[in-house]
Design a protein around this motif. Structure first.
Motif, mmCIF file in Angstrom:
data_model
loop_
_atom_site.group_PDB
_atom_site.id
_atom_site.type_symbol
_atom_site.label_atom_id
_atom_site.label_comp_id
_atom_site.label_asym_id
_atom_site.label_seq_id
_atom_site.Cartn_x
_atom_site.Cartn_y
_atom_site.Cartn_z
ATOM 1 N N GLN A 153 0.828 -1.205 0.000
ATOM 2 C CA GLN A 153 0.000 0.000 0.000
ATOM 3 C C GLN A 153 0.867 1.262 0.000
ATOM 4 O O GLN A 153 0.567 2.226 -0.722
ATOM 5 N N GLU A 154 1.933 1.256 0.776
ATOM 6 C CA GLU A 154 2.828 2.414 0.797
ATOM 7 C C GLU A 154 3.509 2.608 -0.550
ATOM 8 O O GLU A 154 3.657 3.744 -1.041
ATOM 9 N N ALA A 155 3.925 1.507 -1.194
ATOM 10 C CA ALA A 155 4.563 1.608 -2.510
ATOM 11 C C ALA A 155 3.596 2.147 -3.551
ATOM 12 O O ALA A 155 3.957 3.008 -4.373
ATOM 13 N N ASN A 156 2.356 1.669 -3.544
ATOM 14 C CA ASN A 156 1.345 2.181 -4.476
ATOM 15 C C ASN A 156 1.059 3.655 -4.238
ATOM 16 O O ASN A 156 0.869 4.428 -5.185
ATOM 17 N N LYS A 157 1.042 4.032 -2.992
ATOM 18 C CA LYS A 157 0.788 5.434 -2.663
ATOM 19 C C LYS A 157 1.905 6.334 -3.195
ATOM 20 O O LYS A 157 1.640 7.395 -3.794
ATOM 21 N N LYS A 158 3.159 5.912 -3.022
ATOM 22 C CA LYS A 158 4.288 6.702 -3.524
ATOM 23 C C LYS A 158 4.275 6.765 -5.054
ATOM 24 O O LYS A 158 4.557 7.807 -5.651
ATOM 25 N N ARG A 159 3.942 5.628 -5.695
ATOM 26 C CA ARG A 159 3.903 5.601 -7.166
ATOM 27 C C ARG A 159 2.828 6.539 -7.705
ATOM 28 O O ARG A 159 3.063 7.293 -8.661
#
Length: 456
Positions: free
Chosen positions: A326-332
């Protein structure tokens, strides 16, 4: 010379460091109510808040929408160390004590209870001192000497709910209340009691004690004041000397009258309530969650405990993995949004637009020369900027001409009416128009236009 404005100073700020170290280090508590709100659970919660004064939120506002996370999030700022929850279910009433922020949590079943108002009303001599609630009570544990882990944990939890007392420099005037917890190994129940402490002098007759304590004696049955002091029949059985085991030697000067330093005094306890009978049901490792360290009814083997621990670890790892994704998707998504924003702000370069417009204009002029065989007019092929300017000039001229024509038409119309009807007719027409309008709105005519009555 202009004075320099003073900035905010932490040292001079009155809202900083107002609380003493003793107050900040003392254990604070939140007492809330969950579950079904009927019955006496609301009053019991209010009585327990009164018992835990002064280091508790007495006027804590709680709503149905509030969750446990809401109270945990503000606990650190307010130095809150314990969370006490009274919950009502269809089976019965439960009392939970949790250590903030990460546990452990003890769950008790309330077998029976009595409210503070019921306890005080049942006493023959009621003693409720409001000044006694300005200091925290003294905790007394009886029969909590078992070697089992859950008993040690329970004893330490109750002890840490109240401030610690240093026996070397404690002031006896500040100890006005006590909380007694008595554990019965035979029934596995805990008796919870709350008392107010009163110290009275020993070896003094009832009459002398009344005079010393500042009470007005009743001399209606005595012929002389000496008879009041020497009359032994005044004493009743309930007012006889207490048990010698309750006698103590006071090593400090007390505020109460009659008690002398290094003199004999007796301790008297008057119950204030609430009164509860508790039974430990469960001990959890975390705050209202985690590994069950002890359960009163369910006992599991080591293999079952290992299996439960594996399931908990797998759930925790899956949760952490989902959180990372979820954090990676948010940053992307944030990077893509920023990139599209920069593209939209950048737009197409101005130089390329100008070059294309100039090249198109040159091509059109060359084509006109080859086909017609003559030079084009100056204003035949224009740039984009020139066409916009020309259109705006034409619009301005059109608006100006339109306004001039409107004013000219109005003046011509007035002149034509003037020649046709004359000036008097036009003004009379305006007056008649205003009179008709006044009649429609309910106003009277002018005095000159009123019709006279015919004479008989």
């Amino acid at each position: 010379m202009v004075k320099k404005k003073k900035g905010r100073s932490v040292k001079k700020n009155p809202n900083v460091n107002l609380e003493s170290e003793e107050l900040t280090q003392a254990p604070h508590s939140f007492i809330i109510q969950r579950g079904l709100g009927h019955g006496h659970i609301v009053e019991l919660t209010r009585d327990f808040r009164k018992l835990m004064e002064p280091f508790t939120a007495k006027s804590l506002q709680e709503h149905k929408k509030n969750t446990i996370k809401d109270f945990v999030s503000v606990a650190g700022l307010l130095h809150v160390t314990h969370l006490c929850i009274f919950s009502q279910t269809e089976v019965g009433m439960y009392f939970k004590v949790g250590r903030l922020p990460k546990g452990p949590t003890l769950t008790f079943k309330v077998q029976n209870f009595s409210l503070a108002k019921d306890v005080v009303s049942s006493l023959k001599k009621q003693l409720v001192v409001e000044k006694a609630f300005k200091r925290s009570p003294l905790i007394v544990l009886n029969s909590f000497n078992s070697d089992t882990a859950h008993m040690k944990l329970m004893a330490s939890m109750f002890q840490n709910m109240f401030p610690k007392i240093n026996l070397t420099n404690v002031d006896l005037n500040n100890i006005r209340r006590c909380v007694l917890l008595n554990y019965n190994p035979a029934t596995d129940l805990i008796d919870f009691r709350h008392y107010v402490i009163k110290i009275v002098p020993v070896g003094v007759s009832k009459g002398v004690k009344k005079v010393i304590q500042g009470k007005i004696p009743d001399l209606s049955k005595c012929n002389d004041i000496s008879e009041f002091f020497t009359r032994a029949a005044i004493l009743s059985e309930s007012e006889m000397e207490d048990d010698p085991n309750s006698h103590i030697t006071v090593n400090q000067k007390l505020v109460s009258r009659g008690n002398v330093e290094q003199g004999q005094s007796a301790i008297k306890l008057t119950e204030l309530g609430p009164r509860m009978t508790l039974q430990l049901m469960k001990v959890e490792d975390g705050l209202l969650d985690g590994i069950v360290l002890y359960h009163h009814h369910i006992h599991k083997s080591e293999e079952e405990k290992l299996e439960i621990q594996k399931k908990r670890d797998s759930k925790r790892k899956l949760k952490e993995k989902r959180k990372q994704v979820q954090e990676a998707n948010k940053k992307r998504k944030e990077a893509e949004r920023e990139e599209s924003k920069q593209k939209s702000l950048k737009g197409m370069p101005k130089s390329t637009v100008d070059k294309d417009s100039v090249e198109e204009r040159d091509d059109d002029v060359q084509y006109y020369r080859e086909e017609v065989g003559a030079e084009p007019d100056k204003d035949l092929f224009l740039d984009n900027n020139q066409t916009k300017n020309d259109v705006s000039k034409v619009l301005r001229k059109f608006k100006k001409k339109k306004n001039e024509n409107f004013c000219k038409n109005k003046e011509d119309k007035f002149e034509r009416n003037k020649q046709k009807f004359g000036v008097k007719r036009t003004t009379q027409f305006k007056q008649n128009k205003s009179r008709v309008r006044n009649r429609l709105v309910g106003k009277t005519f002018n005095k000159k236009s009123n019709v006279k009555r015919k004479s008989k």
